[in-house]
Scaffold this active site. Structure first.
Site: not given
Length: 517
Positions: A60, A93-94, A385
């Site tokens: 994550d 997010t990545t 998520d």
């Protein structure tokens, strides 16, 4: 000759001009490269070890960047990008961090070609606007039924640690949880609680129609299960009342002492009698319950919990429909809630209290199980998520995943660049190149040639309108992600583009770094 005036302390350092820009760009790119290999379903995990020896294993992006000890101020901005993405939509997010790093990398090439930072910033702003239009056009025109939402959740969890259970099974739990709390007005994300408990396989995870409390009965002789329960939630102490002013009472005989003890005991017994007379089966008290009161409650067959947190007391009230009471005076049926069952169950070495089937519109709980703490921690992140993306999909629709939307964005931005005047056109084209780095990274992480994959993605997009890196159990290839059930919330893509662009623009506008040593 006029002497120069110094306004900084001797311990300060200053980096200006291109040197400052180079430093900031390199720092941003380093952060992006740290999480690049985790992107996609075939992404790798990172093991993070802190100074105390605590280990976190995850892919994550937000967790990785949060756990890293990053000091460079420009690099910190990319950490904030991932945190903003996490708070806004829960996933991507990545993607946001990698895109920000790519935008900085492309900007570095433009800076080498003597393109002014303001021109690059302007070009990125225009390209981001065009990207938003492309995302809207790529929205999948389909009903958001449970099957499609399950695909959204599964796409979010694929590649993340889910223990011994398939992501599809957990995705169904997520969709069911969201549907339970969905109303005509909105979906309150806080109504879906996650409760992680080690000691069992991930396949033992379940959806509880209610809430879980880390609480045990006030005394051991209370019932451990109550069905068709009438519930009271109290925000007051159940103990002997004391005056606000200091006072002393003189007792001159045994009879007076006995009378004082009897009066005190009657007061404490009265609490239990009041609750029993009102038909209360379960008492949740956010304050202290005197041991003698707990004993009287047990004698009356009432299951009571003491010193419950304010948040948990509020959740019980929401689930059961009970009012939070400040006193037991004038207690009536309208103040009480109901639940199908309240049970205290043993999980490992601890007791967990389940409040199921309440009459209120309160939360539901995903009880997550894991064989080890590391598995459980990653499973909890993956499920959190997944819940967020399902909510985002319901509220904003979905787009093709697997890099297909990014290919469409790059194509749309590159086509629009021809209509942009001056050097700004170069920045718009650089934005398109940066966005294409995302599907290229997906291909690389999936083990296929990124250059060949990018060429095929562009060609297939031109002919079919949607093309992504579709990964199977043993292979990956270019295909239609929608047909393969790979879709993402449009809000995730939109937020990633917006936050990454804003961070890159902010960093590029810095030409002077002043630091106190």
């Amino acid at each position: 000759m006029q002497q120069p005036m110094y306004v900084l302390s001797e311990d300060s350092s200053r980096t200006r001009g291109r040197a400052a820009q180079d430093s900031n760009v390199r720092a941003g790119r380093a952060v992006a490269n740290a999480v690049r290999t985790t992107l996609g379903p075939r992404g790798m995990d990172k093991m993070l070890v802190d100074t105390a020896g605590e280990v976190v294993i995850t892919n994550d992006g937000a967790t990785i960047l949060r756990e890293m000890d990053i000091e460079h101020p420009a690099a910190q901005m990319l950490v904030e990008v991932s945190e903003t993405q996490e708070e806004a939509v829960g996933d991507g997010t990545t993607t946001a961090a990698v895109l920000a790093g790519e935008l900085l990398a492309r900007a570095e090439d433009l800076l080498d070609d003597a393109i002014h930072p303001s021109v690059i910033v302007e070009g990125y702003h225009e390209a981001a606007r065009i990207a938003g239009e492309a995302i809207d056009e790529m929205r999948v025109d389909a009903d958001l039924d449970d099957d499609l939402l399950a695909r959204v959740a599964e796409s979010s969890m694929t590649g993340k640690g889910t223990g011994d259970v398939a992501a599809a099974t957990l995705a169904e739990l997520v969709v069911e949880a969201v549907r339970r709390v969905e109303t005509d007005e909105e979906i309150d994300r806080d109504d879906i609680r996650l409760h992680a408990r080690a000691g069992a396989a991930s396949s033992a995870s379940e959806l509880v129609d209610g809430i879980l409390l880390d609480e045990e009965p006030a005394t051991d002789d209370m019932p451990r299960e109550v069905t068709d329960a009438t519930v009271a939630v109290l925000d007051a102490k159940l103990e002997v009342r004391t005056g606000e002013a200091d006072a002393e009472y003189a007792i001159s005989s045994v009879d007076q002492l006995d009378a004082a003890i009897r009066a005190e005991d009657a007061e404490l017994r009265g609490y239990a009698e009041t609750l029993a007379a009102a038909g209360v089966d379960v008492l949740v008290c956010s304050k202290k319950i005197d041991d003698r009161v707990a004993g009287y409650l047990a004698d009356a067959g009432i299951l009571a919990f003491t010193n419950v947190s304010d948040a948990d007391a509020g959740a019980v009230a929401a689930v059961t429909g009970a009012k939070r009471l400040g006193t037991l005076a004038d207690l009536d049926a309208d103040d009480l809630g109901t639940a199908a069952s309240v049970s205290v169950e043993r999980h490992g070495e601890d007791d967990l209290t389940f409040v199921r089937g309440g009459s209120g519109d309160g939360p539901v709980t995903l009880l997550l199980r894991g064989s080890t703490e590391h598995v459980l921690a990653e499973l909890e992140r993956a499920m959190a998520d997944a819940v967020d993306v399902v909510v985002a999909a319901i509220e904003g629709g979905v787009v093709p995943g697997a890099g297909a939307t990014e290919i469409a964005i790059a194509d749309r931005v590159r086509s629009a660049a021809a209509g942009v005047e001056g050097r700004t056109q170069l920045a718009v084209e650089a934005f398109a190149d940066a966005v294409e780095a995302l599907p290229r990274t997906l291909a690389e992480n999936a083990g296929i040639d990124p250059i060949d994959a990018l060429v095929e993605l562009r060609s297939t997009h031109e002919s079919a309108g949607s093309a992504g890196i579709v990964t199977g159990e043993r292979s990956a290839s270019v295909g239609d992600p929608v047909a393969a059930g790979i879709v993402d919330p449009a809000a995730v893509k939109r937020e990633a583009v917006a936050s990454a662009t804003e961070a890159a623009r902010l960093i590029l506008r810095i030409d002077d770094v002043i630091a106190a040593e």
